[in-house]
Design an enzyme around this catalytic site. Sequence first.
Site, PDB file in Angstrom:
ATOM      1  CB  CYS A 109     -15.353   6.715  46.178  1.00 36.11           C
ATOM      2  SG  CYS A 109     -16.792   7.537  45.447  1.00 36.11           S
TER       3      CYS A 109
ATOM      4  CG  HIS B 299      -2.802   8.680  41.973  1.00 31.11           C
ATOM      5  ND1 HIS B 299      -3.149   9.183  40.734  1.00 31.11           N
ATOM      6  CD2 HIS B 299      -3.307   9.556  42.885  1.00 31.11           C
ATOM      7  CE1 HIS B 299      -3.813  10.311  40.898  1.00 31.11           C
ATOM      8  NE2 HIS B 299      -3.935  10.553  42.180  1.00 31.11           N
TER       9      HIS B 299
ATOM     10  CG  HIS C 282     -14.801 -11.463  56.827  1.00 33.83           C
ATOM     11  ND1 HIS C 282     -15.960 -12.204  56.881  1.00 33.83           N
ATOM     12  CD2 HIS C 282     -14.067 -11.821  57.918  1.00 33.83           C
ATOM     13  CE1 HIS C 282     -15.941 -12.969  57.968  1.00 33.83           C
ATOM     14  NE2 HIS C 282     -14.803 -12.749  58.610  1.00 33.83           N
TER      15      HIS C 282
ATOM     16  CG  HIS D 232     -16.330   2.108  46.603  1.00 29.60           C
ATOM     17  ND1 HIS D 232     -17.032   2.969  47.413  1.00 29.60           N
ATOM     18  CD2 HIS D 232     -16.389   2.630  45.341  1.00 29.60           C
ATOM     19  CE1 HIS D 232     -17.477   3.980  46.675  1.00 29.60           C
ATOM     20  NE2 HIS D 232     -17.107   3.785  45.430  1.00 29.60           N
TER      21      HIS D 232
ATOM     22  CG  HIS E 218     -31.322  -2.911  48.894  1.00 31.85           C
ATOM     23  ND1 HIS E 218     -32.085  -2.898  50.044  1.00 31.85           N
ATOM     24  CD2 HIS E 218     -32.203  -3.040  47.858  1.00 31.85           C
ATOM     25  CE1 HIS E 218     -33.355  -3.030  49.738  1.00 31.85           C
ATOM     26  NE2 HIS E 218     -33.453  -3.119  48.416  1.00 31.85           N
TER      27      HIS E 218
ATOM     28  CG  ASN F 242     -21.199   5.499  45.815  1.00 32.95           C
ATOM     29  OD1 ASN F 242     -20.487   5.643  46.820  1.00 32.95           O
ATOM     30  ND2 ASN F 242     -20.722   5.595  44.585  1.00 32.95           N
TER      31      ASN F 242
END
Length: 472
Positions: free
Chosen positions: A168, A247, A338, A342, A371, A375
């Site tokens: 992702c 990572h 802002h 994710h 919503h 995902n």
Amino acid sequence: MGVLFYLYLVPTLYLLFKIWKWFDEKRDKECYIIDYQGYKPTDDRMVSTEMSGGMIARNKNIGLNEYKFVLKAVVSSGIGEQTYAPRVMFTDRYENPTLQDEISEMDEFFQDTIEKLLSRSGVSPGEIDILVINISMFSAIPSLSARIINHYKMREDIKVFNLTAMGCSASLISVEIVQNIFKTYKNKIALIVTSESLSPNWYTGSDKSMILTNCLFRSGGCVVLLSNKRSLKHRAMFKLKCLVRTHHGSRDESFNCCVQKEDDQGRLGIHLDKNLPKAATRAFIDNLREISPKILPIRELLRFALISVVRKIINNFQKRSEKSKAKAGINFRTGVEHFCIHTGGKAVIDGIGFSLDLTEADLEPARMTLHRFGNTSASSLWYVLAYMEAKKRLKKGDRVFMISFGAGFKCNSCLWEVVRDLDGKNGGNVWKDFIDSYPPENLANHFMEKYGWIQNEDPTTFKLPEEYKHFS
């Protein structure tokens, strides 16, 4: 006197020239988003309550305990009833999708979004210098990037990067690749293509840690046009200020918290370990530690340092049992307007909101994206960004903080600066046709209303009624 004047003048002019040249060359190394196009699948792929329930019910390998688990997961997921699934999920091939099913899913996305973006921007396929594509769960031969090049007849000297298994967080990895190329080469145009292949990755077993992905992931994607051309600067929407990647793959606990594997019956799926929240938190903290000095003013960093010292002194006098879950303690609003988060799930959004002490207004774009679209893996950030744009919240000079997580385990973040007022009229914005209906008064879905009776069933006598096994 005249000789001394020239002796001072020449090196001064040379120094000024070098300074001007440095600033001038820096302008050619900037990374701008010129435009982007989100993917909205057709309505015949929409997953309603009935369709979602039917997709779950047709799995002959799960029983009452698994149904209860899925019901609880879906009800608390934050996902609505207008998300999208691959076409193969609406057929009897869902357990054994063909290679053509997987390729068709990608082609449908590519041909819809890329054509719209290039047509609207006035950029021809032959003008693309760099192509970066990230599809984590599907790798074809020839590659998916090669399919795009073949379909649009792109140049033979195009620089191509085909990323897989990045999870992702892959969108920001793609952005960093483009950013680094822009630092070396002038006057380039790049195209980032980000999505996920769900056709071959629907889990049909009974392992609860692997069923969860069926509840969260949905179809989506985005293509992003970037450039460092001065001639396109006036058309740009965003400028990249900084990007940090973290990572934790060297840590076994982090590495194993999100893994593709086979269950005890040999069925392939994605295992989400109970240590996933802990691994995500650890990566998030390390990422914030590195990016904070790059995006926050000095006064806020000094204030945070002072608070940290005081907090450490206080904690030394407290018993371990008295310590509560702590927030970050740093005010990110001093450097950010802002927050583009994710949409990994309601818990992910809530966790980031708590850690950064964000308001519901800050979290609204991520909640609404989860919503409406679910995902969508690496592309979810662009849906969140599009929501902010559609709501006309992005003004010139505003800063947008993107945060993403991915298997490995990775946390990537970056800061974009809005370079012109965005009026929400971008033709590629997936929210434009229904943005006025968001946020809805109630985010609750109807799963509990329709399937809540499962909670009261007896495991010894339970049998799923036939009516719930059909959704077509």
